[in-house]
Scaffold this active site. Structure first.
Site, PDB file in Angstrom:
ATOM      1  N   ASP A   1      49.389 -76.133  -2.566  1.00  0.00           N
ATOM      2  CA  ASP A   1      49.450 -77.233  -1.578  1.00  0.00           C
ATOM      3  C   ASP A   1      50.712 -77.793  -1.758  1.00  0.00           C
ATOM      4  O   ASP A   1      51.251 -78.322  -0.899  1.00  0.00           O
ATOM      5  CB  ASP A   1      48.380 -78.126  -1.832  1.00  0.00           C
ATOM      6  CG  ASP A   1      47.055 -77.339  -0.947  1.00  0.00           C
ATOM      7  OD1 ASP A   1      47.138 -76.496  -0.016  1.00  0.00           O
ATOM      8  OD2 ASP A   1      46.024 -78.019  -1.288  1.00  0.00           O
TER       9      ASP A   1
ATOM     10  N   SER B   1      35.549 -77.764  -6.923  1.00  0.00           N
ATOM     11  CA  SER B   1      36.320 -78.238  -5.852  1.00  0.00           C
ATOM     12  C   SER B   1      36.087 -77.578  -4.624  1.00  0.00           C
ATOM     13  O   SER B   1      36.057 -76.370  -4.668  1.00  0.00           O
ATOM     14  CB  SER B   1      37.628 -78.571  -6.261  1.00  0.00           C
ATOM     15  OG  SER B   1      38.517 -77.553  -6.461  1.00  0.00           O
TER      16      SER B   1
ATOM     17  N   ARG C   1      47.635 -77.622   6.011  1.00  0.00           N
ATOM     18  CA  ARG C   1      48.804 -78.489   5.357  1.00  0.00           C
ATOM     19  C   ARG C   1      49.857 -78.620   5.920  1.00  0.00           C
ATOM     20  O   ARG C   1      50.293 -79.879   6.176  1.00  0.00           O
ATOM     21  CB  ARG C   1      49.096 -77.732   4.058  1.00  0.00           C
ATOM     22  CG  ARG C   1      47.901 -77.438   2.906  1.00  0.00           C
ATOM     23  CD  ARG C   1      47.136 -78.663   2.854  1.00  0.00           C
ATOM     24  NE  ARG C   1      46.101 -78.403   1.896  1.00  0.00           N
ATOM     25  CZ  ARG C   1      44.760 -78.920   1.876  1.00  0.00           C
ATOM     26  NH1 ARG C   1      44.472 -79.343   3.093  1.00  0.00           N
ATOM     27  NH2 ARG C   1      43.875 -79.100   1.090  1.00  0.00           N
TER      28      ARG C   1
ATOM     29  N   ASP D   1      40.826 -88.057  -7.449  1.00  0.00           N
ATOM     30  CA  ASP D   1      42.360 -88.032  -7.615  1.00  0.00           C
ATOM     31  C   ASP D   1      43.441 -88.802  -6.814  1.00  0.00           C
ATOM     32  O   ASP D   1      44.063 -89.438  -7.095  1.00  0.00           O
ATOM     33  CB  ASP D   1      42.790 -86.661  -7.422  1.00  0.00           C
ATOM     34  CG  ASP D   1      42.269 -85.364  -8.520  1.00  0.00           C
ATOM     35  OD1 ASP D   1      41.360 -85.842  -9.234  1.00  0.00           O
ATOM     36  OD2 ASP D   1      42.988 -84.412  -8.559  1.00  0.00           O
TER      37      ASP D   1
END
Length: 412
Positions: free
Chosen positions: A124, A180, A95, A15
């Site tokens: 996120d 993932s 994050r 990505d």
């Protein structure tokens, strides 16, 4: 004129590799890639070469592991944060640190925007952008997955792989791991793919290869292991008598906990954006630290201070999960938490065995436990007169008696 600069949160996966090239073409901008080393281990290998080959003008690969452990994981654990009773917030807490560093790089480089590869369905995107809003409201945020032109060009992974091949971007994409992952110092998460079926058994023997940080409890050693954790003011500062930094503690606990099959969680959680999602987590070291910290508090923290802090756990955990780490309300709660931890000092002994953590002792120089008062035998301290309990109970029972009497009259 100099080109606009955009700082991209870059992992090197399919990505963000595609997004890097797409941003450079679409915005005719200079792309500065940023990767935070927060404990991904060998996932960082070859990133610099790959980012530059893909089109980045520069890449920052910053070792933030010490800061992550000291300034993010430890304060969160002091607060006893646990989202929806199970999740130790491994992805959530990383994050704001990543976004904080992105903002710092953007300002140092004179960038006008930051970009990320989070999808429009996940948490996120919120965490990155709320952090940017709190720390650098002047910066623009580019989220390609929320842009219609990006989604039209890349409706699926096949189109992204084809784009990568066309532009000579090296990617590793296959069906061998149909899920993932996201790894850092605190945990590794697994989601998507076959895990989107909540009936899928992620703990089955056939799925052992999915796990990275821990063995299954069945495969853990047959011999229990004892572990002692030393605390000062709510922070673990040593293991088995050896002084350690927060980073060293996390690394050691991950190894020990993983060996004993500790810290696996499989849950369906509520995302901030409104949908439910299924996640599987490995948090071996964090699970041990969380348990030990609570044991230490039980001996050293005042009852009503503990109950007050505990009443804020759900709120605090939700703030972290939803991306409000730098919000004033989280900082206010943290100040109370820090005050509550000033006497959380001593040593906790735990017994680890096949996925289980058992209490094996706790001691402290500032213990609030007094065996002379708590004893069922004669109280040598004379600090507690059992006869006083009668008046205590009568006063607390008064409102119950009044309420019961009223109800009886109503029911006549």
């Amino acid at each position: 004129m100099a080109k606009e600069k955009i700082v991209l949160a870059y992992s090197g996966g399919l990505d963000t590799s595609v997004i890097l090239k797409w941003l450079k073409e679409t915005y005719d901008a200079e792309i500065i890639a940023f990767t935070a080393d927060i404990g991904q281990a060998d996932e960082l290998n070859g990133l610099e070469e790959k980012a530059l080959k893909t089109g980045a003008s520069k890449i920052y690969i910053d070792d933030l592991r010490d800061e992550f452990a000291k300034d993010f994981i430890y304060p969160m654990f002091q607060a006893g944060a646990l989202y929806e009773g199970q999740y130790l917030l491994g992805t959530s807490i990383a994050r704001p640190l990543i976004a904080k560093r992105m903002v710092e790089i953007a300002r140092a480089e004179g960038a006008t925007a930051i970009a990320h590869g989070a999808t429009g369905k996940g948490n996120d995107q919120v965490r990155f952008e709320l952090t940017a809003a709190a720390l650098a409201p002047e910066l623009s945020v580019i989220a390609p997955w929320r842009l219609e032109e990006f989604r039209e060009q890349f409706p699926g992974r096949a189109e992204m792989i084809a784009y990568a091949e066309k532009h000579g971007i090296p990617v590793t994409a296959s069906a061998a791991k149909p899920y993932s992952t996201d790894r850092n110092l605190l945990h590794i998460s697994f989601e998507s793919g076959m895990l989107e079926d909540p009936w899928f058994d992620a703990a089955a023997d056939s799925n052992k290869d999915m796990y990275v940080l821990s063995v299954s409890p069945e495969d853990a050693p047959d011999q229990a292991e004892y572990l002692e954790l030393d605390f000062e003011k709510g922070d673990c500062v040593g293991l088995n008598g050896a002084k350690m930094t927060p980073l060293q503690v996390m690394e050691a606990l991950n190894q020990i906990g993983g060996k004993h099959g500790i810290g696996r969680v499989d849950m369906v959680e509520n995302r901030f954006v409104g949908m439910k999602s299924r996640g599987v987590y490995e948090t071996p070291g964090g699970t041990i630290l969380f348990t030990a910290h609570r044991k230490m508090e039980s001996l050293t923290m005042d009852r009503d201070v503990m109950h007050l802090r505990d009443s804020l756990i759900s709120k605090y955990a939700t703030l972290v999960y939803n991306g409000f780490w730098f919000a004033p309300e989280r900082l206010a709660i943290q100040a109370l938490v820090e005050e509550s931890q000033k006497n959380v000092t001593g040593t906790v002994r735990l017994k680890l065995y096949k996925g289980n953590i058992m209490a094996a002792g706790v001691k402290s120089p500032v213990s609030l436990y007094n065996p002379d008062i708590a004893t069922m035998e004669a109280d040598p301290s004379k600090a507690y007169d059992q006869g006083d309990a009668a008046g205590f109970i009568r006063l607390n029972a008064l409102r119950l008696k009044v309420s019961s009497g009223v109800q009886q009259n109503v029911n006549k």
